[in-house]
Scaffold this active site. Structure first.
Site, short mmCIF file in Angstrom:
data_model
loop_
_atom_site.label_atom_id
_atom_site.label_comp_id
_atom_site.label_asym_id
_atom_site.label_seq_id
_atom_site.Cartn_x
_atom_site.Cartn_y
_atom_site.Cartn_z
N ARG A 17 0.90 -11.53 13.44
CA ARG A 17 -0.29 -10.97 12.38
C ARG A 17 0.30 -11.01 11.02
NH1 ARG A 17 -4.38 -8.71 12.20
NH2 ARG A 17 -3.91 -6.67 11.40
N ASP A 56 -6.39 -3.19 1.57
CA ASP A 56 -5.12 -3.10 0.76
C ASP A 56 -4.56 -4.47 0.23
OD1 ASP A 56 -4.85 -2.22 3.74
OD2 ASP A 56 -2.70 -2.47 3.00
N GLU A 67 -3.47 -4.83 19.79
CA GLU A 67 -2.68 -4.90 18.58
C GLU A 67 -1.56 -3.61 18.37
OE1 GLU A 67 -5.04 -5.41 15.11
OE2 GLU A 67 -3.52 -4.56 13.57
N ASN A 119 0.68 -1.13 -0.21
CA ASN A 119 -0.07 0.01 0.20
C ASN A 119 0.99 1.28 -0.03
OD1 ASN A 119 -2.23 1.54 -0.05
ND2 ASN A 119 -3.10 0.99 2.20
N HIS A 162 -14.66 -4.81 11.45
CA HIS A 162 -14.15 -3.38 11.86
C HIS A 162 -15.47 -2.49 12.64
CE1 HIS A 162 -9.85 -3.08 10.09
NE2 HIS A 162 -9.92 -4.46 10.67
N GLU A 198 1.81 -7.11 11.34
CA GLU A 198 1.22 -6.81 9.89
C GLU A 198 2.53 -6.39 9.06
OE1 GLU A 198 -2.16 -4.23 11.03
OE2 GLU A 198 -1.23 -2.55 10.17
N GLU A 212 -8.50 -11.45 10.25
CA GLU A 212 -9.18 -9.94 9.90
C GLU A 212 -9.68 -10.21 8.78
OE1 GLU A 212 -6.25 -6.76 9.47
OE2 GLU A 212 -7.65 -5.37 9.99
N TRP A 237 2.33 6.83 12.18
CA TRP A 237 0.72 6.89 11.69
C TRP A 237 0.02 5.51 12.28
CZ3 TRP A 237 -2.09 3.80 8.05
CH2 TRP A 237 -3.76 4.27 8.18
N ASP A 296 -6.86 -1.95 17.83
CA ASP A 296 -5.57 -1.88 17.25
C ASP A 296 -4.88 -0.25 17.62
OD1 ASP A 296 -3.61 -1.52 15.51
OD2 ASP A 296 -4.73 -1.77 13.65
N ARG A 324 -13.41 -5.61 16.21
CA ARG A 324 -12.34 -4.76 16.75
C ARG A 324 -13.13 -3.58 16.65
NH1 ARG A 324 -7.55 -2.30 12.70
NH2 ARG A 324 -9.36 -0.62 12.23
N TYR A 361 -6.79 6.75 13.56
CA TYR A 361 -6.64 5.95 12.87
C TYR A 361 -8.07 4.94 13.14
CZ TYR A 361 -5.89 1.09 11.88
OH TYR A 361 -6.16 0.08 11.39
N HIS A 409 -3.17 -10.16 9.10
CA HIS A 409 -3.54 -8.94 8.66
C HIS A 409 -4.63 -9.24 7.51
CE1 HIS A 409 -2.13 -5.01 6.69
NE2 HIS A 409 -3.20 -4.65 7.51
N HIS A 411 -2.11 0.67 16.79
CA HIS A 411 -1.35 1.12 15.23
C HIS A 411 -0.21 2.07 15.49
CE1 HIS A 411 -1.64 2.42 10.96
NE2 HIS A 411 -2.45 1.10 10.98
C1 GCO Z 1 -5.43 -3.47 10.11
C2 GCO Z 1 -4.12 -2.30 9.71
C3 GCO Z 1 -4.70 -1.45 8.60
C4 GCO Z 1 -3.38 -0.86 8.21
C5 GCO Z 1 -3.34 -0.65 6.57
C6 GCO Z 1 -2.21 0.17 5.96
O1 GCO Z 1 -5.09 -3.70 11.30
O2 GCO Z 1 -6.11 -3.49 9.37
O3 GCO Z 1 -3.52 -1.69 10.74
O4 GCO Z 1 -5.64 -0.71 8.99
O5 GCO Z 1 -3.47 0.57 8.68
O6 GCO Z 1 -3.29 -2.10 6.11
O7 GCO Z 1 -2.05 -0.15 4.66
MG MG Z 2 -3.41 -3.12 12.40
#
Ligand code: GCO
Ligand code: MG
Length: 402
Positions: free
Chosen positions: A283, A316, A236, A37, A122, A262, A339, A402, A210, A147, A159, A312, A212
């Site tokens: 993951r 994307d 996560e 991505n 999600h 991930e 997921e 991020w 998550d 989630r 996020y 994961h 992140h």
């Molecule tokens: C998740 C991930 C995604 C990522 C994305 C980035 O847990 O699904 O954190 O949301 O942000 O795949 O390309």
């Molecule tokens: Mg994630």
């Protein structure tokens, strides 16, 4: 079964995907996802310029040998671009071998260890009440695991929280958007979200969250501890995990289960986490961690150390990757959860597939190979469009993860 052709298909049915199609002399072909991505064309070029020419004339049955040849033969090891390319080749070879033997890939991996694969959806919202409502809708559809992500008051974006009704996709055409981050506000807010989630949804549903990659180990330890009363399925990506040792601090302080991986590309990114039992779920994905072959090795290491898988599965990662993940998930003994965010109808039309959803679980189907295809004519009608993931800054302007 010689490989005679390798096509790299780049398309954007709503978002960008890179797909490798390897054809053999018998007229069969296999598909592999190579999507990274925000950096898609780097992998497409790596495949076209460097990998495909090496594959022509090779025996498609030699999956492991081809993996080692591409990994060791490049001299330059690991990294997301190289590993996404190797993953695509590996996945395509499993697919074509399944087709050649007229059997679904999971049968080649040892057969089904379960009837279907539990997935998590999600749920997100701008307020805690909206997030709880979103989670209830998943449970009504039969999901057993959800989630939850909720907008943090006082921050311009959070996020995991999309625009109402829109399909969640954080990327932007043009330059990356920048969003605010405050660890203090986040840490103060999240326990209240899960207190309400448990109070409203009861003790049964699996709840996930998550982070992140936003916290330091000691901050993550505090969050994990404050979430203990709500018994999460996992927390996560609590910290950016380049420093595997950082998880020792988190682990010493909390019994909240930990998931990470991930963005990992190989077993070398997680061997310490697994061997020291610092995490509960790994993951890594088929597309970013070396394909089905390498993911099996990561899972095997995990099995010895009480670590389960939790691939994961954001959108994307293409339907080709999801199909491959489901064969892996169905077969591997120490599967934990998968997921799942459904792709858009536009994406599903480009990638027709045989996997199916029922009662909170997915099954890869019984078509030979992976059971997923690409409609190349339709793909060509969705040309690549450059897009970037967002950038995050603290309230004082400092760049943050991020
Ligand atoms: C998740 C991930 C995604 C990522 C994305 C980035 O847990 O699904 O954190 O949301 O942000 O795949 O390309
Ligand atoms: Mg994630």
């Amino acid at each position: 079964m010689k490989i005679v052709d390798g096509q790299v298909i780049v398309c954007s049915p709503g978002r960008n995907f890179v797909t490798l199609k390897l054809s053999t002399e018998d007229g069969l072909y296999g598909l592999g996802d190579a999507t990274l991505n925000g950096r898609e064309l780097a992998v497409a070029s790596y495949l076209k310029e460097h990998v495909v020419p090496l594959l022509i004339g090779r025996d498609a049955r030699r999956i492991e040998d081809t993996w080692q040849y591409l990994y060791k033969g490049a001299y330059w090891r690991r990294g997301p671009v190289t590993m996404a390319a190797i993953s695509a080749v590996d996945t395509a070879l499993w697919d074509v071998n399944g087709k050649a033997l007229d059997t679904p890939v999971y049968q080649l991996l040892g057969g089904a260890s379960r009837e279907s694969v539990m997935v998590y959806g999600h749920a997100n919202g701008r307020t805690i009440d909206d997030t709880v409502k979103a989670a209830s809708r998943f449970l009504e559809q039969g999901y057993q695991a959800v989630r939850a992500q909720c907008a943090v008051p006082g921050l311009d974006a959070t996020y995991g929280v999309g625009h109402a009704g829109a399909h969640y996709d954080p990327t932007d055409k043009g330059r990356p958007t920048e969003s605010q981050w405050s660890t203090e506000r986040y840490l103060d807010f999240v326990p209240g979200l899960f207190e309400k989630m448990r109070a409203e949804l009861g003790p049964v549903p699996h709840l996930l969250h998550d982070v992140h990659h936003r916290l330091t180990p000691i901050e993550a330890a505090r969050l994990g501890k404050s979430l203990e009363p709500y018994h999460l399925f996992w927390m996560e990506d609590a910290v950016p995990a380049e420093l595997q040792e950082g998880f020792r601090t988190i682990r010493q302080h909390t019994t909240t289960p930990l998931a990470v991986g991930e963005v990992f590309n190989s077993i070398w990114d997680c061997h310490l986490l697994i061997e020291e039992q610092l995490i509960d779920y790994i993951r890594c994905s088929v597309v970013h961690a070396g394909g089905i072959s390498h993911l099996r090795k990561i899972a095997a290491l995990g099995e010895v150390h009480h670590v389960r898988t939790g691939c994961h599965g954001a959108t994307d990662l293409s339907p080709v990757c999801l199909a491959a993940a489901l064969h892996f998930d169905l077969a591997v003994h120490n599967f934990g959860i998968q997921e799942y965010i459904p792709h858009t109808e536009e994406t599903d039309r480009v990638f027709p597939h045989r996997y199916r959803f029922e009662a909170g679980a997915l099954h890869p189907g019984d078509a030979p190979g992976l059971g997923v295809d690409v409609d190349e004519a339709l793909a060509a009608r969705h040309p690549y469009a450059r897009a970037y993931l967002p950038v995050s800054r603290k309230l004082d302007g400092t760049v943050h993860s991020w």
